[in-house]
Write an enzyme that holds these catalytic residues in place. Structure first.
Site, PDB file in Angstrom:
ATOM      1  N   ARG A  93      -3.232   1.765   3.119  1.00  0.00           N
ATOM      2  CA  ARG A  93      -4.507   1.161   3.658  1.00  0.00           C
ATOM      3  C   ARG A  93      -5.713   1.534   3.988  1.00  0.00           C
ATOM      4  NH1 ARG A  93       1.237  -1.283   6.524  1.00  0.00           N
ATOM      5  NH2 ARG A  93       2.065   0.473   5.470  1.00  0.00           N
ATOM      6  N   LYS A 189      -6.398 -13.774   9.518  1.00  0.00           N
ATOM      7  CA  LYS A 189      -5.112 -12.832  10.609  1.00  0.00           C
ATOM      8  C   LYS A 189      -6.663 -11.337  11.032  1.00  0.00           C
ATOM      9  CE  LYS A 189      -2.493  -9.401   8.541  1.00  0.00           C
ATOM     10  NZ  LYS A 189      -2.468  -8.393   8.011  1.00  0.00           N
ATOM     11  N   ARG A 191      -6.502  -8.748  13.332  1.00  0.00           N
ATOM     12  CA  ARG A 191      -5.739  -7.105  13.918  1.00  0.00           C
ATOM     13  C   ARG A 191      -6.811  -6.244  14.591  1.00  0.00           C
ATOM     14  NH1 ARG A 191      -1.054  -4.934  12.194  1.00  0.00           N
ATOM     15  NH2 ARG A 191      -0.874  -5.892   9.917  1.00  0.00           N
ATOM     16  N   SER A 219       5.618  -4.698   7.142  1.00  0.00           N
ATOM     17  CA  SER A 219       5.636  -3.265   7.540  1.00  0.00           C
ATOM     18  C   SER A 219       6.503  -3.590   8.876  1.00  0.00           C
ATOM     19  CB  SER A 219       4.560  -2.723   7.389  1.00  0.00           C
ATOM     20  OG  SER A 219       5.106  -1.389   8.793  1.00  0.00           O
ATOM     21  N   THR A 220       5.440  -3.559   9.781  1.00  0.00           N
ATOM     22  CA  THR A 220       6.400  -4.547  10.876  1.00  0.00           C
ATOM     23  C   THR A 220       6.431  -6.436  11.253  1.00  0.00           C
ATOM     24  OG1 THR A 220       4.485  -5.196  12.204  1.00  0.00           O
ATOM     25  CG2 THR A 220       4.764  -2.662  12.654  1.00  0.00           C
ATOM     26  N   GLY A 221       6.313  -6.427  10.622  1.00  0.00           N
ATOM     27  CA  GLY A 221       6.775  -8.090  10.165  1.00  0.00           C
ATOM     28  C   GLY A 221       5.741  -8.992  10.701  1.00  0.00           C
TER      29      GLY A 221
HETATM   30  C1  R5P Z   1      -2.212  -5.326   5.522  1.00  0.00           C
HETATM   31  O1  R5P Z   1      -2.669  -5.738   5.242  1.00  0.00           O
HETATM   32  C2  R5P Z   1      -1.291  -5.784   4.229  1.00  0.00           C
HETATM   33  O2  R5P Z   1      -1.467  -6.245   3.578  1.00  0.00           O
HETATM   34  C3  R5P Z   1       0.473  -6.028   5.253  1.00  0.00           C
HETATM   35  O3  R5P Z   1      -0.715  -7.145   5.580  1.00  0.00           O
HETATM   36  C4  R5P Z   1       0.532  -5.682   6.335  1.00  0.00           C
HETATM   37  O4  R5P Z   1       0.530  -3.907   5.856  1.00  0.00           O
HETATM   38  C5  R5P Z   1       1.467  -6.426   6.471  1.00  0.00           C
HETATM   39  O5  R5P Z   1       2.040  -5.450   7.756  1.00  0.00           O
HETATM   40  P1  R5P Z   1       3.284  -6.022   8.775  1.00  0.00           P
HETATM   41  O6  R5P Z   1       4.439  -6.208   8.335  1.00  0.00           O
HETATM   42  O7  R5P Z   1       3.396  -5.367   9.914  1.00  0.00           O
HETATM   43  O8  R5P Z   1       2.184  -7.370   9.663  1.00  0.00           O
END
Ligand code: R5P
Length: 296
Positions: A93, A189, A191, A219-221
């Protein structure tokens, strides 16, 4: 050809070897009292084609180093050709300098894999495939989308929509939806790069009663939890979450459940409690094809 599973992918390596009818040679692996890793190949590799299977999570730095140790040792011991099968490639990433002075971590990782002596690299649904163009050895990025679609197809209550929680997952959603003949859509989305927090906009979601949200990584969801909240507000009855790489940091599964996700499913690219889908089949096929193949 011999398959050598690293400590991060013991079971997956065994499955690949068994599907391909190949010898599976587990290396000896220890951790010294100070935390340093030790690996020793348990069978001669001279003159052989070696397939090293090692994912890089959990504990990405340790898993990466073990991968490099295995690749370099196989080369030192005169393996004919070493294929590094890295189902989840950590640091993917961080594929550009988002802020001045940042390390482009994935470039360093790819460089290390090549320098250790890998002749080929095979990975699964890397975050952005273009980054692989940075490595000067042949590579293949396979998609587990078909396996996710098969799992969805086997459900008693199937979704009529595959929703990507952000634009980056749009392609994955499309690849899952197409064989099922259902719709797909993606959300916007945003971030915050400083805090990592995410905001999701509710824009133009097609009507559906049952939805599967699909992303490359959980990852964190937060990304999927946000998408699920948007769906709940729209009255969606059932929500499933699918991912390729279940990184599952902290309370990710609790967060998803609290957001109304009925079930979370991932693959064994990262071993976890929700890794119900195996990528062994697609990896075995790709390893078999790789001799002929070019980068894709
Ligand atoms: C980043 O854009 C990836 O594609 C995933 O959306 C991201 O890593 C998910 O992370 P989290 O579960 O922390 O939102």
């Amino acid at each position: 050809m011999v398959v050598i599973p690293g400590p991060g992918s013991r079971e997956l390596g065994e499955k690949i070897a068994s599907l391909m009818n190949l010898t599976c040679s587990h290396p000896i692996y220890r951790v010294f009292p100070d935390g340093e890793s030790y690996v020793r190949l348990s069978a001669p590799v001279a003159g052989k084609d070696v397939v090293i299977v090692q994912t890089t999570y959990p504990n990405q730095d340790k898993r990466l180093l073990e991968l490099l140790f295995l690749v370099k040792t196989a080369k030192d011991l005169e393996a004919r050709r070493v294929t590094a099968v890295v189902p989840y490639l950590a640091y993917a990433r961080q594929d550009r300098r988002f802020a001045e002075g940042e390390c482009v971590s994935i470039h360093v990782v790819l460089d290390m894999i090549r320098t250790a002596g890998a002749d080929k690299l095979l990975t699964v649904d890397i975050h952005k495939v273009d980054v692989l163009k940075k490595i000067s050895i042949p590579w293949v990025n396979i998609s587990a989308a078909g396996e996710l679609a098969k799992h969805l197809e086997s459900r008693a209550v199937r979704p009529s929509l595959i929703l990507a929680p952000d634009a980056g997952a749009r392609d994955l959603a499309r690849k899952i939806a197409e064989p099922l003949g259902i719709e797909h859509h993606f959300l916007k989305k945003i971030r915050n790069r400083e805090t990592g927090s995410v905001r999701t906009l509710d824009e133009g979601i097609p009507r559906a009663e049952v939805v599967a949200i699909a992303d490359d990584i959980i990852s964190t969801g937060s990304s999927i939890a946000n998408a699920a909240s948007v769906l709940r507000k729209r009255g969606v009855r059932r929500i499933y979450a699918y991912c390729v790489h279940p990184v599952l940091v902290g309370g990710a599964l609790v967060k998803l459940k609290d957001a109304g996700v009925e079930e979370v499913v991932g693959t064994d690219s990262v071993p976890s409690e929700i890794s119900a889908i195996t990528v062994a089949g697609v990896l075995a096929e790709a390893v078999a094809q790789f001799g002929k193949g070019s980068s894709s």
